[in-house]
Design an enzyme around this catalytic site. Structure first.
Site, PDB file in Angstrom:
ATOM      1  N   GLY A  96       0.816  -1.211   0.000  1.00 15.17           N
ATOM      2  CA  GLY A  96       0.000   0.000   0.000  1.00 15.17           C
ATOM      3  C   GLY A  96       0.847   1.258   0.000  1.00 15.17           C
ATOM      4  N   ASP A  97       2.000   1.198   0.655  1.00 15.44           N
ATOM      5  CA  ASP A  97       2.897   2.356   0.695  1.00 15.44           C
ATOM      6  C   ASP A  97       3.507   2.635  -0.677  1.00 15.44           C
ATOM      7  OD1 ASP A  97       2.389   2.402   3.441  1.00 15.44           O
ATOM      8  OD2 ASP A  97       4.039   1.014   3.835  1.00 15.44           O
TER       9      ASP A  97
END
Length: 300
Positions: free
Chosen positions: A251-252
């Protein structure tokens, strides 16, 4: 300069085991520790693309020194506020059967004096930054509306803001109308107060955020892909099917990719493809923001 803020960073410790057996002795096959925390992962990805990145947040003790040294070695400017407490260690246990078990520590408490010092350093950083990424949880002692306050300060300074957090931090932060919010399914369900099993229900909730004044919403759905909503368009990007080793940090990479795409002024469909490819590379490589350019370009 792109500023990433990680209020609750961690030393991420990855342990590999044949198969985790709760309640029994488990012998690890290998152990690796890296600087972690959502904003720190974002900064690491940005540096992989030679983007100028700075990192802020709270650091303390030997774990904090380890993180700061790792950031400096990666070419990331460090503007961390030093605290008396010890920076936490998070443990990811990876089984050969594909199971991932995460043990997350709460993080050290932050005093009012330390919080005030951080706010002062943050304002100083805004003088040199055009884009700010606010990511992750907050330690004890930090108010739930901290991201909302920081977003207001960013906008007052003329900075673009991306927000990636959860729970009340997300709810309160969204009220300050960031330029982009990146929730996953569970985080969006928290805002809705109910399950959102279908794509249409996810889109409906994302539309509500945009109508409230949030600039863009990117919903990360893991192996299902990405949803995008703004005032003018709604798009879906399927995920590339890969043999995932570790999904921590995926997600980062999406947040970092959209940060770069916004700065480049890229079309949304291109931004989505790049973010999806970058997340897939992270999953295959098995590291937090550990990017192989060759693999990225191939997947893209």
């Amino acid at each position: 300069m792109i500023l990433t803020v990680t209020l609750n960073p961690a030393v991420d410790r990855t342990c590999r085991v044949e198969c985790l057996a709760p309640g029994r002795v488990n012998r690890m096959k290998s152990v690796c520790s890296v600087a972690g925390g959502k904003g720190i992962n974002v900064a690491r990805v940005l540096r992989s693309f030679h983007m100028p990145a700075a990192a802020a947040g709270f650091l303390g003790g030997s774990g904090g020194r380890f993180i700061e040294k790792s950031m400096e070695e990666a070419g990331i400017e460090c503007h961390f506020t030093k605290i008396r407490g010890e920076t936490r260690t998070n443990t990811n246990i990876l089984g050969e059967d594909g199971a991932v078990t995460e043990l997350l520590e709460p993080g050290p408490p932050v005093t009012e004096k330390e919080l005030a010092q951080f706010r002062k350093q943050f304002l100083g950083c805004l003088e040199r930054c055009g884009t700010v990424v606010l990511s992750g949880s907050a330690p004890e002692g930090v108010p739930e509306d901290i991201y909302g306050q920081l977003i207001e300060e960013c906008h007052a300074a003329g900075c673009r803001v991306l927000l990636d957090t959860s729970g009340e931090l997300l709810r309160e932060g969204a009220k300050a109308l960031p330029d982009l919010v990146k929730p996953n399914r569970k985080e969006l369900e928290y805002l809705a107060g109910r399950e959102l099993p279908s794509r249409e229900e996810l889109l409906k909730e994302a539309r509500g955020l945009v109508r409230s004044g949030v600039g863009r919403v990117v919903v990360s759905l893991g192996e299902e892909g990405l949803l995008y909503v703004d005032r003018e368009q709604e798009l879906y990007q399927p995920a590339k099917r890969v043999a995932a080793v570790n999904t921590v940090g995926c997600g980062d990479t999406v947040t970092a990719s959209f940060c770069m795409s916004l700065l480049a002024g890229e079309a949304v469909d291109i931004s989505l493809r790049k973010a999806s490819a970058l997340a897939a590379v992270n999953a295959v490589r098995g590291g937090n923001g550990n990017i192989s350019m060759e693999a990225y370009l191939e997947l893209l």
